[in-house]
Design a protein around this motif. Structure first.
Motif, mmCIF file in Angstrom:
data_model
loop_
_atom_site.group_PDB
_atom_site.id
_atom_site.type_symbol
_atom_site.label_atom_id
_atom_site.label_comp_id
_atom_site.label_asym_id
_atom_site.label_seq_id
_atom_site.Cartn_x
_atom_site.Cartn_y
_atom_site.Cartn_z
ATOM 1 N N ILE A 1 0.838 -1.204 0.000
ATOM 2 C CA ILE A 1 0.000 0.000 0.000
ATOM 3 C C ILE A 1 0.871 1.250 0.000
ATOM 4 C CG2 ILE A 1 -1.630 1.350 1.384
ATOM 5 C CD1 ILE A 1 -2.942 -1.330 2.174
ATOM 6 N N ALA A 2 1.916 1.256 0.810
ATOM 7 C CA ALA A 2 2.825 2.406 0.859
ATOM 8 C C ALA A 2 3.511 2.617 -0.488
ATOM 9 C CB ALA A 2 3.860 2.213 1.967
ATOM 10 N N ASP A 3 3.936 1.537 -1.138
ATOM 11 C CA ASP A 3 4.585 1.651 -2.452
ATOM 12 C C ASP A 3 3.623 2.219 -3.495
ATOM 13 O OD1 ASP A 3 6.934 0.666 -1.417
ATOM 14 O OD2 ASP A 3 6.725 -1.342 -2.294
ATOM 15 N N ILE A 4 2.385 1.758 -3.489
ATOM 16 C CA ILE A 4 1.405 2.262 -4.452
ATOM 17 C C ILE A 4 1.117 3.738 -4.190
ATOM 18 C CG2 ILE A 4 -1.012 2.109 -5.206
ATOM 19 C CD1 ILE A 4 -0.744 -0.960 -4.794
ATOM 20 N N ASN A 5 0.937 4.097 -2.925
ATOM 21 C CA ASN A 5 0.664 5.498 -2.583
ATOM 22 C C ASN A 5 1.814 6.432 -2.932
ATOM 23 O OD1 ASN A 5 -1.959 5.177 -1.647
ATOM 24 N ND2 ASN A 5 -1.303 4.761 0.445
ATOM 25 N N SER A 6 3.050 5.932 -2.818
ATOM 26 C CA SER A 6 4.206 6.775 -3.132
ATOM 27 C C SER A 6 4.664 6.604 -4.581
ATOM 28 C CB SER A 6 5.346 6.504 -2.163
ATOM 29 O OG SER A 6 5.726 5.155 -2.199
ATOM 30 N N LYS A 7 3.834 5.919 -5.375
ATOM 31 C CA LYS A 7 4.071 5.753 -6.812
ATOM 32 C C LYS A 7 5.396 5.047 -7.124
ATOM 33 C CE LYS A 7 1.209 9.740 -8.013
ATOM 34 N NZ LYS A 7 0.143 9.244 -7.271
ATOM 35 N N LYS A 8 5.680 4.005 -6.364
ATOM 36 C CA LYS A 8 6.854 3.177 -6.617
ATOM 37 C C LYS A 8 6.431 1.972 -7.453
ATOM 38 C CE LYS A 8 9.447 4.230 -2.461
ATOM 39 N NZ LYS A 8 10.017 3.662 -1.225
ATOM 40 N N ALA A 9 7.351 1.483 -8.256
ATOM 41 C CA ALA A 9 7.088 0.298 -9.063
ATOM 42 C C ALA A 9 7.007 -0.929 -8.163
ATOM 43 C CB ALA A 9 8.188 0.116 -10.099
#
Length: 102
Positions: free
Chosen positions: A22-30
Motif C-alpha cells: 500500500i505504501a509503495d502504491i501510494n508513493s508511486k513506486k514500481a
C-alpha cells in the motif's frame, strides 16, 4: 486520484506485505507482480484488475480509482474477485459492489 476501501481484500501471497505494498502504491513506486482490484470505470461493470504499475501511467493520473483488493499475480486476483463477489451476494442478495464496499 487513488482511494482505498476501508476493508481491503488481500490475497494470501501478500498478506504479510500488505502495508508495504500500500505504501509503495501510494508513493508511486514500481511493484512486481502486484494487481489491484478496483471499481470498474464503466458503470455496467463491477471490477477491473490492474497491474499496480499501470497506475504510474499518466492516463490514470486524473481518474478516480478506488482500490478494494490486492493480489500477487493475476490468478490470485481472479480468485479474490470471485471470493469478493460471493461475499457480496451472500450478504446482500445482489451484486451492488459499490454500495457494499463504500
Amino acid at each position: 486520484m487513488i482511494s482505498w476501501s476501508k476493508h481491503i481484500y488481500v490475497g494470501k501471497n501478500i498478506k504479510r506485505k500488505k502495508d508495504k505494498v500500500i505504501a509503495d502504491i501510494n508513493s508511486k513506486k514500481a511493484t512486481f507482480g502486484i494487481y489491484c482490484i478496483i471499481f470498474a470505470f464503466h458503470p455496467d461493470n463491477l471490477f477491473e484488475i490492474l497491474d499496480a504499475n499501470d497506475l504510474l501511467y499518466p492516463h490514470y493520473k486524473n481518474k478516480e480509482i478506488h482500490i478494494v483488493g490486492l493480489a500477487k499475480g493475476r490468478k490470485e486476483a481472479y480468485d479474490l474477485v470471485h471470493e469478493m463477489l460471493m461475499e457480496v451476494y451472500k450478504k446482500t442478495g445482489n451484486f451492488n459492489v459499490r454500495a457494499y464496499f463504500t
